[in-house]
Design a protein around this motif. Structure first.
Motif, mmCIF file in Angstrom:
data_model
loop_
_atom_site.group_PDB
_atom_site.id
_atom_site.type_symbol
_atom_site.label_atom_id
_atom_site.label_comp_id
_atom_site.label_asym_id
_atom_site.label_seq_id
_atom_site.Cartn_x
_atom_site.Cartn_y
_atom_site.Cartn_z
ATOM 1 N N GLY A 179 0.784 -1.230 0.000
ATOM 2 C CA GLY A 179 0.000 0.000 0.000
ATOM 3 C C GLY A 179 0.820 1.286 0.000
ATOM 4 N N ASN A 180 2.137 1.163 -0.114
ATOM 5 C CA ASN A 180 2.976 2.373 -0.120
ATOM 6 C C ASN A 180 2.639 3.305 -1.285
ATOM 7 O OD1 ASN A 180 4.334 1.234 1.988
ATOM 8 N ND2 ASN A 180 6.171 0.694 0.810
ATOM 9 N N GLY A 181 2.476 2.709 -2.457
ATOM 10 C CA GLY A 181 2.220 3.508 -3.664
ATOM 11 C C GLY A 181 0.902 4.260 -3.552
ATOM 12 N N ARG A 182 -0.135 3.542 -3.127
ATOM 13 C CA ARG A 182 -1.454 4.191 -3.011
ATOM 14 C C ARG A 182 -1.450 5.267 -1.927
ATOM 15 N NH1 ARG A 182 -4.497 -1.129 -2.251
ATOM 16 N NH2 ARG A 182 -2.354 -1.880 -2.172
ATOM 17 N N TRP A 183 -0.700 5.042 -0.874
ATOM 18 C CA TRP A 183 -0.597 6.027 0.216
ATOM 19 C C TRP A 183 -0.025 7.345 -0.339
ATOM 20 C CZ3 TRP A 183 3.272 8.829 2.640
ATOM 21 C CH2 TRP A 183 2.981 9.327 3.929
ATOM 22 N N ALA A 184 0.995 7.226 -1.187
ATOM 23 C CA ALA A 184 1.610 8.423 -1.774
ATOM 24 C C ALA A 184 0.663 9.078 -2.791
ATOM 25 C CB ALA A 184 2.927 8.054 -2.444
ATOM 26 N N GLN A 185 0.042 8.226 -3.627
ATOM 27 C CA GLN A 185 -0.839 8.763 -4.670
ATOM 28 C C GLN A 185 -2.015 9.541 -4.069
ATOM 29 O OE1 GLN A 185 -1.177 5.037 -6.704
ATOM 30 N NE2 GLN A 185 0.298 5.612 -8.307
ATOM 31 N N LYS A 186 -2.511 9.076 -2.937
ATOM 32 C CA LYS A 186 -3.612 9.774 -2.255
ATOM 33 C C LYS A 186 -3.196 11.182 -1.825
ATOM 34 C CE LYS A 186 -5.472 7.774 1.394
ATOM 35 N NZ LYS A 186 -5.943 6.811 2.423
ATOM 36 N N ARG A 187 -1.889 11.351 -1.672
ATOM 37 C CA ARG A 187 -1.357 12.657 -1.275
ATOM 38 C C ARG A 187 -0.779 13.417 -2.470
ATOM 39 N NH1 ARG A 187 -1.571 9.261 2.543
ATOM 40 N NH2 ARG A 187 -1.898 9.934 4.680
ATOM 41 N N PHE A 188 -1.084 12.932 -3.665
ATOM 42 C CA PHE A 188 -0.584 13.532 -4.919
ATOM 43 C C PHE A 188 0.942 13.612 -4.932
ATOM 44 C CE2 PHE A 188 -4.801 15.182 -3.966
ATOM 45 C CZ PHE A 188 -5.499 14.656 -5.053
ATOM 46 N N MET A 189 1.539 12.580 -4.358
ATOM 47 C CA MET A 189 3.005 12.524 -4.289
ATOM 48 C C MET A 189 3.495 11.336 -5.110
ATOM 49 S SD MET A 189 3.970 14.991 -2.307
ATOM 50 C CE MET A 189 5.559 14.671 -1.556
ATOM 51 N N PRO A 190 4.783 11.349 -5.520
ATOM 52 C CA PRO A 190 5.303 10.187 -6.261
ATOM 53 C C PRO A 190 5.352 8.945 -5.359
ATOM 54 C CG PRO A 190 7.042 11.795 -5.835
ATOM 55 C CD PRO A 190 5.769 12.415 -5.384
ATOM 56 N N ARG A 191 5.292 7.771 -5.979
ATOM 57 C CA ARG A 191 5.273 6.510 -5.230
ATOM 58 C C ARG A 191 6.477 6.377 -4.290
ATOM 59 N NH1 ARG A 191 2.032 2.442 -7.066
ATOM 60 N NH2 ARG A 191 3.594 0.925 -6.390
ATOM 61 N N ALA A 192 7.601 6.985 -4.715
ATOM 62 C CA ALA A 192 8.824 6.926 -3.901
ATOM 63 C C ALA A 192 8.582 7.467 -2.490
ATOM 64 C CB ALA A 192 9.930 7.742 -4.579
ATOM 65 N N PHE A 193 7.753 8.487 -2.411
ATOM 66 C CA PHE A 193 7.422 9.102 -1.128
ATOM 67 C C PHE A 193 6.758 8.062 -0.201
ATOM 68 C CE2 PHE A 193 4.448 11.997 1.300
ATOM 69 C CZ PHE A 193 5.435 12.683 1.999
ATOM 70 N N GLY A 194 5.923 7.235 -0.793
ATOM 71 C CA GLY A 194 5.257 6.174 -0.030
ATOM 72 C C GLY A 194 6.247 5.122 0.459
ATOM 73 N N HIS A 195 7.210 4.789 -0.406
ATOM 74 C CA HIS A 195 8.201 3.785 0.012
ATOM 75 C C HIS A 195 9.046 4.315 1.163
ATOM 76 C CE1 HIS A 195 6.959 1.151 -3.106
ATOM 77 N NE2 HIS A 195 7.417 1.896 -4.113
ATOM 78 N N GLN A 196 9.356 5.620 1.091
ATOM 79 C CA GLN A 196 10.122 6.208 2.194
ATOM 80 C C GLN A 196 9.321 6.174 3.495
ATOM 81 O OE1 GLN A 196 11.305 9.505 0.024
ATOM 82 N NE2 GLN A 196 13.423 8.790 -0.054
ATOM 83 N N ALA A 197 8.038 6.519 3.392
ATOM 84 C CA ALA A 197 7.175 6.486 4.583
ATOM 85 C C ALA A 197 7.080 5.049 5.113
ATOM 86 C CB ALA A 197 5.789 7.033 4.240
ATOM 87 N N GLY A 198 7.110 4.098 4.200
ATOM 88 C CA GLY A 198 7.043 2.686 4.588
ATOM 89 C C GLY A 198 8.230 2.269 5.443
ATOM 90 N N VAL A 199 9.393 2.857 5.178
ATOM 91 C CA VAL A 199 10.593 2.532 5.966
ATOM 92 C C VAL A 199 10.393 2.951 7.435
ATOM 93 C CG1 VAL A 199 13.078 2.946 6.270
ATOM 94 C CG2 VAL A 199 12.142 2.647 3.973
#
Ligand code: IPE
Ligand code: IPE
Ligand code: MG
Length: 253
Positions: free
Chosen positions: A23-43
């Protein structure tokens, strides 16, 4: 003996929790951010969960970080995930070591750059005698790969005459899986809402309790993990027995 002498014991904790962090990618997309942002939050969630599981005295936490199918993603995302993996490794290993955490990687490493493979082996060697929590990171891991490499290893030993023929049983396969020496997962958690195993520990999940939650991995926190563990504790594991057999067994002193 008065009734005061009977203190209800806490239902058993899972020894091994295996997680598909989705769900990292969708988490970022919901915030209009690139998927990378979600992966970082996942860490950050990984860090929190490692601390929490160590605190709860869970023996093994396995995290699916990159599947053998994730190479199909756009090249840019794959290389971002690889560099995130490398930098996280560099940053976190000493801290894990100080916290008595044993790190172990499962998956086909041959696909990784030499430098990364070396870092992985060094991290494992550095932490191998630690006893608090075993943290298993599955990278370039697939359940099919795991079973195939186990079968290959058994075959190779038999061809060399190191194993008597016709002794293939579940115990032998277990001893050759990437997870050898680690108890099978008691609790499987998948965040992100999908209800599938996506080629994770296919063999090892045979009798694991499954828990699916729509919470996206970056939003998963201590409370969410506590809820998953409580769900596990409320279940009766029967392993083929009847419910009555299990109830009678656990009533015995
Ligand atoms: C899981 O999150 C992380 C990896 C597979 C590396 P995803 O990147 O799959 O996130 P979604 O499923 O697209 O939201
Ligand atoms: C599974 O997630 C793999 C990891 C979390 C590393 P995916 O997001 O890749 O799974 P599918 O493809 O949706 O099943
Ligand atoms: Mg996904």
């Amino acid at each position: 003996m008065s009734s005061d002498d009977i203190t209800p014991s806490e239902p058993s904790l899972p020894r091994h929790i295996a997680v598909i962090m989705d769900g990292n990618g969708r988490w970022a997309q919901k915030r209009f951010m690139p998927r990378a942002f979600g992966h970082q939050a996942g860490v950050s969630t990984v860090r929190k969960m490692v601390e929490y599981c160590a605190k709860r005295k869970i023996e093994v936490l396995s995290l699916f970080a990159f599947s053998s199918e994730n190479w199909r993603r756009p090249e840019e995302e794959v290389s971002l995930l690889m560099s995130l993996f490398l930098t996280t490794l560099q940053k976190e290993v000493d801290k894990l070591d100080r916290n008595n955490i044993c790190l172990r990687f499962i998956g086909d490493r041959t696909a990784f750059a030499e430098a990364l493979q070396k870092k992985m082996s060094e991290a494992e060697a550095q932490t191998q005698h630690n006893t608090a929590l075993t943290l298993v990171i599955a990278v370039n891991y697939g359940g099919h790969w795991d079973m195939c490499q186990a079968a290959q290893a058994v075959f190779d030993k038999m061809s060399r005459g190191e194993l008597p023929k016709q002794t293939i049983d579940a115990k032998l396969i277990n001893q050759h899986l990437a997870t050898q020496g680690i108890p099978d997962p008691d609790l499987f958690i998948r965040t992100g809402g999908e209800q599938r195993i996506s080629n994770f520990m296919l063999w090892q999940l045979a009798y694991t309790e499954m828990y699916f939650t729509p919470t996206l991995w970056p939003d998963f926190d201590e409370q969410a993990m506590a809820t998953a563990i409580a769900s596990f504790q409320s279940r009766q594991r029967r392993f083929g027995h009847t419910g009555e057999q299990i109830a009678n067994q656990s009533a015995k002193p």
